[in-house]
Write a protein that holds these residues in place. Structure first.
Motif, PDB file in Angstrom:
ATOM      1  N   ALA A  62       0.853  -1.186   0.000  1.00 57.75           N
ATOM      2  CA  ALA A  62       0.000   0.000   0.000  1.00 57.75           C
ATOM      3  C   ALA A  62       0.891   1.239   0.000  1.00 57.75           C
ATOM      4  CB  ALA A  62      -0.903   0.004   1.229  1.00 57.75           C
ATOM      5  N   HIS A  63       0.293   2.373  -0.351  1.00 54.81           N
ATOM      6  CA  HIS A  63       1.003   3.636  -0.268  1.00 54.81           C
ATOM      7  C   HIS A  63       0.975   4.100   1.190  1.00 54.81           C
ATOM      8  CE1 HIS A  63       0.675   3.536  -4.555  1.00 54.81           C
ATOM      9  NE2 HIS A  63      -0.633   3.781  -4.567  1.00 54.81           N
ATOM     10  N   SER A  64       1.991   4.822   1.599  1.00 55.44           N
ATOM     11  CA  SER A  64       2.046   5.375   2.952  1.00 55.44           C
ATOM     12  C   SER A  64       2.091   6.890   2.862  1.00 55.44           C
ATOM     13  CB  SER A  64       3.306   4.901   3.683  1.00 55.44           C
ATOM     14  OG  SER A  64       3.325   3.509   3.795  1.00 55.44           O
ATOM     15  N   LEU A  65       1.382   7.535   3.772  1.00 59.56           N
ATOM     16  CA  LEU A  65       1.334   8.988   3.803  1.00 59.56           C
ATOM     17  C   LEU A  65       1.528   9.454   5.242  1.00 59.56           C
ATOM     18  CD1 LEU A  65       0.678  11.671   2.324  1.00 59.56           C
ATOM     19  CD2 LEU A  65      -1.722  11.206   2.779  1.00 59.56           C
ATOM     20  N   PHE A  66       2.521  10.311   5.452  1.00 63.98           N
ATOM     21  CA  PHE A  66       2.807  10.892   6.758  1.00 63.98           C
ATOM     22  C   PHE A  66       2.670  12.394   6.605  1.00 63.98           C
ATOM     23  CE2 PHE A  66       5.933  12.393  10.008  1.00 63.98           C
ATOM     24  CZ  PHE A  66       5.319  11.854  11.126  1.00 63.98           C
ATOM     25  N   THR A  67       1.685  12.969   7.273  1.00 64.75           N
ATOM     26  CA  THR A  67       1.415  14.394   7.140  1.00 64.75           C
ATOM     27  C   THR A  67       1.865  15.127   8.390  1.00 64.75           C
ATOM     28  OG1 THR A  67      -0.489  13.910   5.749  1.00 64.75           O
ATOM     29  CG2 THR A  67      -0.367  16.117   6.670  1.00 64.75           C
ATOM     30  N   ILE A  68       2.615  16.186   8.176  1.00 58.39           N
ATOM     31  CA  ILE A  68       3.081  17.025   9.274  1.00 58.39           C
ATOM     32  C   ILE A  68       2.380  18.378   9.149  1.00 58.39           C
ATOM     33  CG2 ILE A  68       5.081  18.134  10.344  1.00 58.39           C
ATOM     34  CD1 ILE A  68       6.807  15.985   8.875  1.00 58.39           C
ATOM     35  N   HIS A  69       1.631  18.742  10.186  1.00 58.07           N
ATOM     36  CA  HIS A  69       0.993  20.055  10.245  1.00 58.07           C
ATOM     37  C   HIS A  69       1.862  20.914  11.161  1.00 58.07           C
ATOM     38  CE1 HIS A  69      -2.848  18.866   8.382  1.00 58.07           C
ATOM     39  NE2 HIS A  69      -2.594  17.698   8.922  1.00 58.07           N
ATOM     40  N   LEU A  70       2.312  22.042  10.646  1.00 58.45           N
ATOM     41  CA  LEU A  70       3.163  22.931  11.420  1.00 58.45           C
ATOM     42  C   LEU A  70       2.428  24.213  11.772  1.00 58.45           C
ATOM     43  CD1 LEU A  70       6.445  22.668   9.318  1.00 58.45           C
ATOM     44  CD2 LEU A  70       5.997  21.593  11.512  1.00 58.45           C
ATOM     45  N   GLU A  71       2.565  24.622  13.029  1.00 57.88           N
ATOM     46  CA  GLU A  71       2.091  25.930  13.466  1.00 57.88           C
ATOM     47  C   GLU A  71       3.325  26.700  13.884  1.00 57.88           C
ATOM     48  OE1 GLU A  71      -0.862  25.898  16.510  1.00 57.88           O
ATOM     49  OE2 GLU A  71      -2.152  24.529  15.411  1.00 57.88           O
ATOM     50  N   ILE A  72       3.600  27.783  13.211  1.00 57.47           N
ATOM     51  CA  ILE A  72       4.797  28.560  13.496  1.00 57.47           C
ATOM     52  C   ILE A  72       4.363  29.888  14.100  1.00 57.47           C
ATOM     53  CG2 ILE A  72       6.877  29.600  12.512  1.00 57.47           C
ATOM     54  CD1 ILE A  72       6.260  27.385  10.204  1.00 57.47           C
ATOM     55  N   ARG A  73       4.817  30.117  15.325  1.00 55.31           N
ATOM     56  CA  ARG A  73       4.482  31.343  16.043  1.00 55.31           C
ATOM     57  C   ARG A  73       5.757  32.137  16.289  1.00 55.31           C
ATOM     58  NH1 ARG A  73      -0.656  30.425  18.236  1.00 55.31           N
ATOM     59  NH2 ARG A  73      -1.239  28.241  18.166  1.00 55.31           N
ATOM     60  N   SER A  74       5.666  33.418  16.113  1.00 52.93           N
ATOM     61  CA  SER A  74       6.808  34.284  16.330  1.00 52.93           C
ATOM     62  C   SER A  74       7.003  34.534  17.825  1.00 52.93           C
ATOM     63  CB  SER A  74       6.612  35.621  15.608  1.00 52.93           C
ATOM     64  OG  SER A  74       7.664  36.490  15.927  1.00 52.93           O
ATOM     65  N   LYS A  75       8.212  34.330  18.315  1.00 49.70           N
ATOM     66  CA  LYS A  75       8.526  34.620  19.712  1.00 49.70           C
ATOM     67  C   LYS A  75       8.835  36.105  19.897  1.00 49.70           C
ATOM     68  CE  LYS A  75      10.244  30.068  20.912  1.00 49.70           C
ATOM     69  NZ  LYS A  75      11.352  29.288  21.434  1.00 49.70           N
ATOM     70  N   VAL A  76       9.126  36.788  18.790  1.00 53.40           N
ATOM     71  CA  VAL A  76       9.495  38.202  18.842  1.00 53.40           C
ATOM     72  C   VAL A  76       8.253  39.087  18.755  1.00 53.40           C
ATOM     73  CG1 VAL A  76      10.828  40.014  17.712  1.00 53.40           C
ATOM     74  CG2 VAL A  76      11.728  37.683  17.793  1.00 53.40           C
ATOM     75  N   GLU A  77       7.397  38.800  17.774  1.00 55.07           N
ATOM     76  CA  GLU A  77       6.202  39.625  17.587  1.00 55.07           C
ATOM     77  C   GLU A  77       5.139  39.256  18.615  1.00 55.07           C
ATOM     78  OE1 GLU A  77       4.681  39.668  13.618  1.00 55.07           O
ATOM     79  OE2 GLU A  77       6.693  39.546  12.758  1.00 55.07           O
ATOM     80  N   SER A  78       4.509  40.257  19.142  1.00 55.71           N
ATOM     81  CA  SER A  78       3.469  40.009  20.140  1.00 55.71           C
ATOM     82  C   SER A  78       2.075  39.971  19.524  1.00 55.71           C
ATOM     83  CB  SER A  78       3.523  41.085  21.233  1.00 55.71           C
ATOM     84  OG  SER A  78       3.274  42.343  20.652  1.00 55.71           O
TER      85      SER A  78
END
Length: 155
Positions: free
Chosen positions: A52-68
């Motif tokens: 079978a085919h394999s799928l690994f999905t990565i969801h990224l949430e990137i938050r700035s530590k500098v900007e408030s």
């Protein structure tokens, strides 16, 4: 496996669990867990053939530590391991292995049709929904995305 599109247009597998990783080591452990659950079978040409085919999905949430301002950038990365196309006469596949090979070959053919349709500037319809694999990867192979393919070819 049932695939759905939600109100925001995101495609996902119904009933699939989503695991949260706080760091790279946890994400890698989840990837290895999936690799261990991968279905393989033996035939004349390959002792460890992916079924079978394999799928690994990565969801990224990137938050700035500098900007408030609490600005969040959302990204998604799909790592896809496609099972190889098989010449069933050469592999001597029978029964379940033959049926799996037929599904693998059919889904790869549908993926090819989507790629060909995307490369045709005159085409107004892309047949994503012909197959679960292409429908699930709809936002990754078309639209606002970057795609990189690495082919590992073995005779």
């Amino acid at each position: 496996m049932s695939i759905q599109e939600d109100q925001k247009g995101y495609v996902h597998v119904k009933g699939l669990t989503r695991k949260v990783a706080a760091n790279e080591e946890e994400a890698q452990q989840i990837l290895f867990e999936g690799e261990n659950n991968k279905t393989i079978s033996e035939h004349k040409l390959n002792k460890n053939s992916s079924r079978a085919h394999s799928l690994f999905t990565i969801h990224l949430e990137i938050r700035s530590k500098v900007e408030s301002s609490e600005k969040v950038v959302m990204s998604k990365i799909n790592l896809v391991d496609l099972a190889g196309s098989e010449r069933t006469k050469k592999t001597g596949s029978e029964g379940r292995t033959l049926v799996e090979a037929q599904f693998i070959n059919k889904s790869l053919s549908f993926l090819e049709q989507v790629v060909v349709a995307l490369s045709d500037q005159q085409r107004d319809h892309i047949p994503y929904r012909q197959n679960k694999l292409t429908y699930l990867l709809k936002d990754s192979i078309g639209g606002n995305s970057k795609t990189c393919m690495i082919a590992n070819v073995w005779p």
